[in-house]
Write a protein that holds these residues in place. Sequence first.
Motif, PDB file in Angstrom:
ATOM      1  N   HIS A  99       0.843  -1.181   0.000  1.00 54.19           N
ATOM      2  CA  HIS A  99       0.000   0.000   0.000  1.00 54.19           C
ATOM      3  C   HIS A  99       0.883   1.239   0.000  1.00 54.19           C
ATOM      4  O   HIS A  99       1.706   1.427   0.883  1.00 54.19           O
ATOM      5  CB  HIS A  99      -0.902   0.001   1.227  1.00 54.19           C
ATOM      6  N   VAL A 100       0.724   2.074  -1.005  1.00 51.20           N
ATOM      7  CA  VAL A 100       1.500   3.305  -1.112  1.00 51.20           C
ATOM      8  C   VAL A 100       0.530   4.458  -1.295  1.00 51.20           C
ATOM      9  O   VAL A 100      -0.275   4.459  -2.217  1.00 51.20           O
ATOM     10  CB  VAL A 100       2.488   3.242  -2.295  1.00 51.20           C
ATOM     11  N   SER A 101       0.614   5.449  -0.439  1.00 58.34           N
ATOM     12  CA  SER A 101      -0.382   6.505  -0.407  1.00 58.34           C
ATOM     13  C   SER A 101      -0.303   7.435  -1.599  1.00 58.34           C
ATOM     14  O   SER A 101      -1.285   8.061  -1.975  1.00 58.34           O
ATOM     15  CB  SER A 101      -0.206   7.333   0.872  1.00 58.34           C
ATOM     16  N   SER A 102       0.869   7.527  -2.235  1.00 60.01           N
ATOM     17  CA  SER A 102       1.079   8.598  -3.206  1.00 60.01           C
ATOM     18  C   SER A 102       0.972   8.169  -4.649  1.00 60.01           C
ATOM     19  O   SER A 102       1.055   8.989  -5.541  1.00 60.01           O
ATOM     20  CB  SER A 102       2.455   9.217  -2.968  1.00 60.01           C
ATOM     21  N   ILE A 103       0.840   6.881  -4.940  1.00 64.70           N
ATOM     22  CA  ILE A 103       0.755   6.420  -6.318  1.00 64.70           C
ATOM     23  C   ILE A 103      -0.602   5.775  -6.535  1.00 64.70           C
ATOM     24  O   ILE A 103      -0.992   4.892  -5.792  1.00 64.70           O
ATOM     25  CB  ILE A 103       1.878   5.426  -6.638  1.00 64.70           C
ATOM     26  N   GLN A 104      -1.318   6.246  -7.557  1.00 65.20           N
ATOM     27  CA  GLN A 104      -2.666   5.782  -7.788  1.00 65.20           C
ATOM     28  C   GLN A 104      -2.685   4.407  -8.426  1.00 65.20           C
ATOM     29  O   GLN A 104      -1.963   4.146  -9.361  1.00 65.20           O
ATOM     30  CB  GLN A 104      -3.391   6.774  -8.714  1.00 65.20           C
ATOM     31  N   GLY A 105      -3.551   3.519  -7.941  1.00 64.81           N
ATOM     32  CA  GLY A 105      -3.853   2.271  -8.620  1.00 64.81           C
ATOM     33  C   GLY A 105      -2.742   1.254  -8.598  1.00 64.81           C
ATOM     34  O   GLY A 105      -1.672   1.460  -8.039  1.00 64.81           O
ATOM     35  N   PRO A 106      -2.987   0.082  -9.229  1.00 65.34           N
ATOM     36  CA  PRO A 106      -1.979  -0.979  -9.261  1.00 65.34           C
ATOM     37  C   PRO A 106      -0.810  -0.609 -10.164  1.00 65.34           C
ATOM     38  O   PRO A 106      -0.992  -0.011 -11.221  1.00 65.34           O
ATOM     39  CB  PRO A 106      -2.749  -2.173  -9.827  1.00 65.34           C
ATOM     40  N   VAL A 107       0.392  -0.981  -9.736  1.00 61.70           N
ATOM     41  CA  VAL A 107       1.609  -0.629 -10.454  1.00 61.70           C
ATOM     42  C   VAL A 107       2.442  -1.878 -10.700  1.00 61.70           C
ATOM     43  O   VAL A 107       2.709  -2.636  -9.771  1.00 61.70           O
ATOM     44  CB  VAL A 107       2.448   0.396  -9.653  1.00 61.70           C
ATOM     45  N   ASP A 108       2.838  -2.105 -11.939  1.00 62.97           N
ATOM     46  CA  ASP A 108       3.753  -3.194 -12.259  1.00 62.97           C
ATOM     47  C   ASP A 108       5.176  -2.657 -12.197  1.00 62.97           C
ATOM     48  O   ASP A 108       5.495  -1.647 -12.824  1.00 62.97           O
ATOM     49  CB  ASP A 108       3.491  -3.737 -13.660  1.00 62.97           C
ATOM     50  N   SER A 109       6.035  -3.326 -11.462  1.00 63.58           N
ATOM     51  CA  SER A 109       7.412  -2.872 -11.331  1.00 63.58           C
ATOM     52  C   SER A 109       8.326  -4.040 -11.056  1.00 63.58           C
ATOM     53  O   SER A 109       7.915  -5.050 -10.485  1.00 63.58           O
ATOM     54  CB  SER A 109       7.517  -1.855 -10.190  1.00 63.58           C
ATOM     55  N   VAL A 110       9.564  -3.905 -11.473  1.00 67.81           N
ATOM     56  CA  VAL A 110      10.592  -4.888 -11.150  1.00 67.81           C
ATOM     57  C   VAL A 110      11.893  -4.133 -10.954  1.00 67.81           C
ATOM     58  O   VAL A 110      12.127  -3.089 -11.571  1.00 67.81           O
ATOM     59  CB  VAL A 110      10.737  -5.945 -12.266  1.00 67.81           C
ATOM     60  N   SER A 111      12.736  -4.624 -10.054  1.00 65.42           N
ATOM     61  CA  SER A 111      14.014  -3.977  -9.761  1.00 65.42           C
ATOM     62  C   SER A 111      15.166  -4.903 -10.096  1.00 65.42           C
ATOM     63  O   SER A 111      15.039  -6.128 -10.016  1.00 65.42           O
ATOM     64  CB  SER A 111      14.084  -3.579  -8.284  1.00 65.42           C
ATOM     65  N   LEU A 135      18.104  -0.467 -10.042  1.00 60.06           N
ATOM     66  CA  LEU A 135      17.297   0.037 -11.150  1.00 60.06           C
ATOM     67  C   LEU A 135      15.860  -0.421 -10.939  1.00 60.06           C
ATOM     68  O   LEU A 135      15.590  -1.614 -10.816  1.00 60.06           O
ATOM     69  CB  LEU A 135      17.832  -0.494 -12.482  1.00 60.06           C
ATOM     70  N   VAL A 136      14.935   0.526 -10.880  1.00 56.20           N
ATOM     71  CA  VAL A 136      13.508   0.228 -10.708  1.00 56.20           C
ATOM     72  C   VAL A 136      12.793   0.557 -12.008  1.00 56.20           C
ATOM     73  O   VAL A 136      12.828   1.702 -12.471  1.00 56.20           O
ATOM     74  CB  VAL A 136      12.900   1.031  -9.545  1.00 56.20           C
ATOM     75  N   LEU A 137      12.161  -0.454 -12.608  1.00 54.37           N
ATOM     76  CA  LEU A 137      11.445  -0.280 -13.867  1.00 54.37           C
ATOM     77  C   LEU A 137       9.944  -0.342 -13.601  1.00 54.37           C
ATOM     78  O   LEU A 137       9.437  -1.349 -13.099  1.00 54.37           O
ATOM     79  CB  LEU A 137      11.850  -1.366 -14.868  1.00 54.37           C
ATOM     80  N   VAL A 138       9.255   0.734 -13.933  1.00 58.33           N
ATOM     81  CA  VAL A 138       7.825   0.848 -13.676  1.00 58.33           C
ATOM     82  C   VAL A 138       7.065   0.670 -14.978  1.00 58.33           C
ATOM     83  O   VAL A 138       7.425   1.241 -16.008  1.00 58.33           O
ATOM     84  CB  VAL A 138       7.490   2.205 -13.032  1.00 58.33           C
ATOM     85  N   SER A 139       6.018  -0.107 -14.930  1.00 60.04           N
ATOM     86  CA  SER A 139       5.218  -0.400 -16.117  1.00 60.04           C
ATOM     87  C   SER A 139       4.739   0.869 -16.792  1.00 60.04           C
ATOM     88  O   SER A 139       4.369   1.846 -16.130  1.00 60.04           O
ATOM     89  CB  SER A 139       4.015  -1.263 -15.722  1.00 60.04           C
ATOM     90  N   PRO A 140       4.704   0.898 -18.134  1.00 57.29           N
ATOM     91  CA  PRO A 140       4.190   2.078 -18.846  1.00 57.29           C
ATOM     92  C   PRO A 140       2.709   2.325 -18.592  1.00 57.29           C
ATOM     93  O   PRO A 140       2.203   3.410 -18.892  1.00 57.29           O
ATOM     94  CB  PRO A 140       4.450   1.742 -20.325  1.00 57.29           C
ATOM     95  N   ASP A 141       2.000   1.328 -18.043  1.00 59.60           N
ATOM     96  CA  ASP A 141       0.577   1.504 -17.738  1.00 59.60           C
ATOM     97  C   ASP A 141       0.354   2.282 -16.448  1.00 59.60           C
ATOM     98  O   ASP A 141      -0.779   2.602 -16.104  1.00 59.60           O
ATOM     99  CB  ASP A 141      -0.101   0.137 -17.625  1.00 59.60           C
ATOM    100  N   THR A 142       1.438   2.583 -15.742  1.00 65.71           N
ATOM    101  CA  THR A 142       1.323   3.291 -14.466  1.00 65.71           C
ATOM    102  C   THR A 142       1.394   4.796 -14.696  1.00 65.71           C
ATOM    103  O   THR A 142       2.331   5.288 -15.323  1.00 65.71           O
ATOM    104  CB  THR A 142       2.461   2.870 -13.519  1.00 65.71           C
ATOM    105  N   PRO A 143       0.423   5.555 -14.195  1.00 60.28           N
ATOM    106  CA  PRO A 143       0.420   7.014 -14.398  1.00 60.28           C
ATOM    107  C   PRO A 143       1.391   7.711 -13.455  1.00 60.28           C
ATOM    108  O   PRO A 143       1.038   8.106 -12.355  1.00 60.28           O
ATOM    109  CB  PRO A 143      -1.032   7.399 -14.091  1.00 60.28           C
ATOM    110  N   LEU A 144       2.635   7.835 -13.876  1.00 58.26           N
ATOM    111  CA  LEU A 144       3.642   8.554 -13.099  1.00 58.26           C
ATOM    112  C   LEU A 144       3.964   9.878 -13.776  1.00 58.26           C
ATOM    113  O   LEU A 144       3.862  10.009 -14.997  1.00 58.26           O
ATOM    114  CB  LEU A 144       4.921   7.731 -12.978  1.00 58.26           C
TER     115      LEU A 144
END
Length: 569
Positions: free
Chosen positions: A72-84, A93-102
């Motif tokens: 649970h992260v308060s500052s990022i909306q919705g589910p996030v795909d990521s791998v480090s 290196l943290v790679l965040v899915s392009p589907d994540t609204p950052l």
Amino acid sequence: MRLRAPATLFFIFLCVLLSAFFSLHLSHTAIFLSDRQLRFHPPDLTARLKGPDSFNHVIRDDFKELGRLTRHVSSIQGPVDSVSVLLPNWEVLVLVSPDTPLSPHSGESFYCLFPNNETSAANFSGVLPFSNATAFTCILPKGNRRHRPFHQPVLTKSSGKELGVISAASVMPRWDFLAYESFSTEIDVVLFVKGVNNRLGINRSPEEFSCVFGNDVENAVRTPVTSSMQEVFRCYHPNLTAVIIPTSTAGKIKVSLEINREKLVIPSVAYYTLPRRTPSNSNPKSLVCATTMVYNVAKFLREWVMYYSKIGVDKFILYDNGSDDNLERVIKEIKEEGDYNLERIFWIWPKTQEAGFSHSAVYAKDSCTWMMYVDVDEFIFSPSWLNNSQPSKDFLQSLLPTSSSKSIGQVSMKCNDFGPSNQKKHPAEGMTQGYNCRRRVEQRHKSIVLLDAIEHSLFNVIHHFGLNKSYYSWKDLPLEMAVVNHYKYQAWPEFMTKFRRRVSAFVADWTTGINPNSKDRTPGLGLLPVKPERWENMFCDMKDERLKELTRRWFGHQTPEGLKMAWQR
């Protein structure tokens, strides 16, 4: 009483020990953040790292099955795909899915939250051009370096150490045992993998491997590997109708390499893409393009681009190895100043110069005929140009074979290595003006290669490519026809940055004691960036101002303050 005191102390010690063990267990299984969900989908790949010959600079672990993380992260909306991925020097290196609204450019701060509630600042690095994943980097805190295996962090906007819940913490894959990129041609898939062919000149047989397509390894589609060379593996396209694509992956298909005998699938952050098709109305190919891998070259780039564009380079492709010197802004300014075809490819992967050049050979094949591989401190020139008052776009073409010599697929030129030339900082007027003293003996060479002539394996040793020898040959140009001015040993503040990391996969970093007699190393230097005495006067066997005078004639102009070069700002 004398007997009860030791027993009491032993009981207290036992309670403290059990409490510490229980707290340590909780630190790996529970971290509370706040109230919004961040979901990490599993990389789906399991691996056991084997082989003592792997070129490794960090301690290895066995990889167990990577599970799903729900945090649970308060500052990022919705589910996030990521791998480090753990990089050298404890960088993550943290790679965040392009589907994540950052919004990494919004000015907001991001942090990596690790087990044991340790945090470190997460810096936006760029967007990977082929997977569109957003990349951040952070440093693995010292407290987490003591625990094996290393676990993946959470990306958050909060630097606080609130408590939250972690389920099935994922093991973090290593940079030196990883499928990290892929590229699809019309006929096959080119997969880039570290940790398999670890020694220069020793490559395992393609029959030992398969390409694996799909997010579920057990039900994935496998195709034969047709080429295994360095970090480059080529295989057939999969039958997409047989690939199971979970809806949670937004249609993305993971691709990796399997070692058949061990039934070992290498951890992967690479995704399969459909083959690119050349449009029927595409623009004609550029005759000569230039490719190089760069790190923090913003101050040098304008001179390099202006020079080569005037003598015949039509397109520039820069593989950016994680620059943090506003390179992207400088590229934008250069393109706005003139008609320059300049492309930056964000290539974050460490020690992958050969692989990056192999990538460029297939990536640019539809847009470039010849590719020149020179660094931003290397300038080709011909003594025959010295009497020309103006540069010509035909100059580089004059070094290439004529239409009647179609069998030549590569031309190479020897390098003259220049020393600091009494410079104590980067010369404002540019490298070609500031450095005028060099070593007498030529060193190495650089090449311009016909992309259609490169062999199927895409083999290269940075300075040249392997050719399809059934059709093409290689030509060395004599010094009187062409030479490369390599401004290698620059003013110490510029030169010492080379100690950061060598970009070649097969060249040891200078801070290690491996291969001390390599020509890549600098005579007189040890393992640390300590300035030698009389550095400013080293590597100066003879003065050579031919290119200095030539570029001054072509690019200099008088101002009230004196002579100014076109690239000076």
